[in-house]
Scaffold this active site. Structure first.
Site, PDB file in Angstrom:
ATOM      1  N   HIS A 258     -44.531  38.484 -83.261  1.00  0.00           N
ATOM      2  CA  HIS A 258     -43.767  37.271 -82.472  1.00  0.00           C
ATOM      3  C   HIS A 258     -42.207  37.547 -82.231  1.00  0.00           C
ATOM      4  O   HIS A 258     -41.456  36.568 -82.285  1.00  0.00           O
ATOM      5  CB  HIS A 258     -43.885  35.926 -83.286  1.00  0.00           C
ATOM      6  CG  HIS A 258     -45.421  35.791 -83.748  1.00  0.00           C
ATOM      7  ND1 HIS A 258     -46.308  34.929 -83.321  1.00  0.00           N
ATOM      8  CD2 HIS A 258     -45.998  36.240 -85.058  1.00  0.00           C
ATOM      9  CE1 HIS A 258     -47.513  35.072 -83.885  1.00  0.00           C
ATOM     10  NE2 HIS A 258     -47.180  35.754 -85.049  1.00  0.00           N
TER      11      HIS A 258
ATOM     12  N   SER B  63     -21.684  48.205 -64.237  1.00  0.00           N
ATOM     13  CA  SER B  63     -21.625  47.137 -63.342  1.00  0.00           C
ATOM     14  C   SER B  63     -20.351  47.282 -62.683  1.00  0.00           C
ATOM     15  O   SER B  63     -19.305  47.975 -62.811  1.00  0.00           O
ATOM     16  CB  SER B  63     -21.468  45.844 -64.088  1.00  0.00           C
ATOM     17  OG  SER B  63     -21.015  44.778 -63.240  1.00  0.00           O
TER      18      SER B  63
ATOM     19  N   GLU C  42     -35.462  48.665 -67.223  1.00  0.00           N
ATOM     20  CA  GLU C  42     -35.878  47.471 -66.332  1.00  0.00           C
ATOM     21  C   GLU C  42     -36.899  47.894 -65.150  1.00  0.00           C
ATOM     22  O   GLU C  42     -37.812  47.157 -64.900  1.00  0.00           O
ATOM     23  CB  GLU C  42     -34.846  46.726 -65.933  1.00  0.00           C
ATOM     24  CG  GLU C  42     -33.723  46.159 -66.802  1.00  0.00           C
ATOM     25  CD  GLU C  42     -32.525  45.693 -66.263  1.00  0.00           C
ATOM     26  OE1 GLU C  42     -31.536  46.548 -66.301  1.00  0.00           O
ATOM     27  OE2 GLU C  42     -32.399  44.544 -66.099  1.00  0.00           O
TER      28      GLU C  42
END
Ligand code: ARG
Length: 463
Positions: A161, A282, A295
């Site tokens: 979990h 970035s 990703e």
């Protein structure tokens, strides 16, 4: 349009050529040119067989075989002019062959149809991709194995979990992915073995009256045998669906580790440092180092599974045998294959390059009362307590530690005895994370010795 503008390959009964929109929806050359090498290999095998069987002359077969090699070099050299009017790769190649060698080119299509031709080409293409997937998966398995070997005894939290559950070893976690990828390998190998029957010679759908030798073409193209039913041979796209299914499952596995990398590389976790080679910055926030490759790998399952759903939907309910619907098979498979190969390569790079932050892993492993199960097991073993009671006593000790703002190993023996008077100081031996993982020696467990045994097994299996 005049009759002259009708299709040179099948325009005999047509008085006029197709509407531009008809041509646009009908043509597959924009994408099936990716199967040029397979198409030419299939045609060369077919021509050689026709000559061996006395169906065409040796000199025609020779001209065809050599002419096809010229076509191939034009395509590979980028000088070939693809024509939408010629619909697909099959007719583009044959038309160019006719330009080059003249009349014998017209004999190539004897005892063959585009239906068995496209099924053969596509199978050859998918088979190559299965081989590439197998290579890509093996490379990734080796990268995970190196990590497992290096970190067989590094401790980290194991989660259920996404809550800290029990300490595990880094090597054990890496090996979990080796197991998944091992199943992926076997799925691709199974699919390859099952698909390796040659459709060529099924002709349009019913076979042919020419005395062809299907064993010869099957063998020349590396198939195990010719497909036994001509209707099935031209109607079957199971091989593409199996490729997509195996790819989807593999991409799902990749997405799970990608997700772990995204979490682990965050400032909150700091479990791993990804290499600069597989990170990006970035344009506004100078401090950022983003796990973009992870990703993107996490996302690739979307298009791969999408391709699988798309092709199932195309194939569902199609009557036998070939229907033009089936031309919609290729773009899906091409895109899925490209996506899978890229994801495998990127993941291999990331796994090879990543650095585990051992202090952070160990600190996290020790937090969150991660050795509570070890404490309960100690109560069972040392005090002969039923596990359910031990679970309850341990729960009280966790609550006590929580109220004191400390972890289990920081409780005093007096604290322990206040919950259960028979607890002795040797309980502290089982509360450390290293002892915890070292104790889990059951087969397949997280103990370093088990991890090393599994690494050794995989190394033998992989050669
Ligand atoms: N371009 C077609 C495809 O990709 C080739 C087979 C066409 N066969 C036919 N009978 N029209 O499926």
């Amino acid at each position: 349009m005049t009759k002259d503008q009708s299709n040179a390959m099948w325009g005999g009964r047509f008085a006029a050529g197709p509407d531009a929109i008809m041509e646009a929806i009908n043509a597959s050359i924009g994408f099936d040119k990716r199967m040029a090498a397979q198409d030419i290999a299939g045609s060369r095998a077919h021509a050689a067989m026709l000559a061996a069987q006395g169906i065409i002359t040796d000199s025609d077969a020779k001209a065809i075989g050599e002419g096809l090699l010229t076509v191939l070099s034009e395509i590979e050299g980028g000088t070939f002019e693809f024509s939408t009017a010629l619909e697909d790769i099959h007719m583009n190649v044959e038309a160019r062959l006719k330009d080059i060698i003249g009349e014998p080119a017209g004999r190539l299509h004897t005892g063959r149809s585009r239906n068995d031709q496209v099924a053969t080409d596509f199978k050859l293409w998918v088979r190559d991709q299965i081989d590439a997937a197998i290579q890509g998966i093996e490379a990734l398995m080796r990268a995970f194995l190196s990590q497992a070997e290096a970190g067989a005894d590094w401790v980290m939290p194991g989660f259920t979990h996404l809550q800290t559950a029990q300490p595990v070893t880094w090597g054990h976690h890496m090996l979990a992915y080796v197991e998944m990828l091992g199943r992926d390998l076997s799925r691709f190998r199974d699919a390859r073995a099952r698909m390796n029957e040659c459709p060529l010679g099924a002709a349009a759908l019913a076979g042919t009256s020419f005395p062809i030798d299907r064993d010869m073409t099957a063998q020349a193209l590396g198939f195990d045998r010719p497909a036994a039913n001509s209707l099935d041979a031209v109607a079957d796209r199971d091989f593409a669906l199996e490729f997509l299914s195996a790819s989807s499952i593999c991409a799902m596995h990749l997405s799970r580790f990608a997700e772990e990398l995204v979490i682990w590389s965050s400032a909150q976790f700091r479990f791993v440092v990804l290499s600069d080679r597989f990170s990006t910055g970035s344009s506004i926030m100078p401090q950022k180092k983003n796990p973009d490759a992870a990703e993107l790998i996490r996302a690739k399952i979307g298009r791969i599974l999408g391709a699988q759903v798309a092709l199932f939907t195309v194939m569902k309910g199609l009557p036998l045998t070939y229907s033009k619907d089936m031309q919609e098979d290729k773009e899906q498979v091409f895109d899925a294959a490209d996506s899978l190969m890229l994801a495998l390569a990127a993941m291999t790079g990331m796994v090879s390059d990543m650095t585990a932050n051992r202090p952070a892993l160990e600190a996290a492993a020790a937090s969150g009362f991660s050795t509570a199960t070890d404490l309960a097991d100690w109560l069972v073993r040392s005090l002969n307590m039923p596990f359910r009671d031990a679970h309850h006593v341990t729960g009280s000790l966790v609550a006590l530690a929580e109220s004191k703002g400390c972890d289990l190993p920081e409780l005093t023996i007096e604290d322990m005895k206040s919950v259960h008077e028979h607890i002795t100081p040797d309980v502290f031996d089982v509360l450390g994370v290293h002892n915890s993982v070292a104790s889990r020696v059951s087969y397949g467990g997280t103990a370093p010795e088990q991890v090393r045994a599994q690494v050794a097994r995989w190394k033998t299996v992989m050669g």
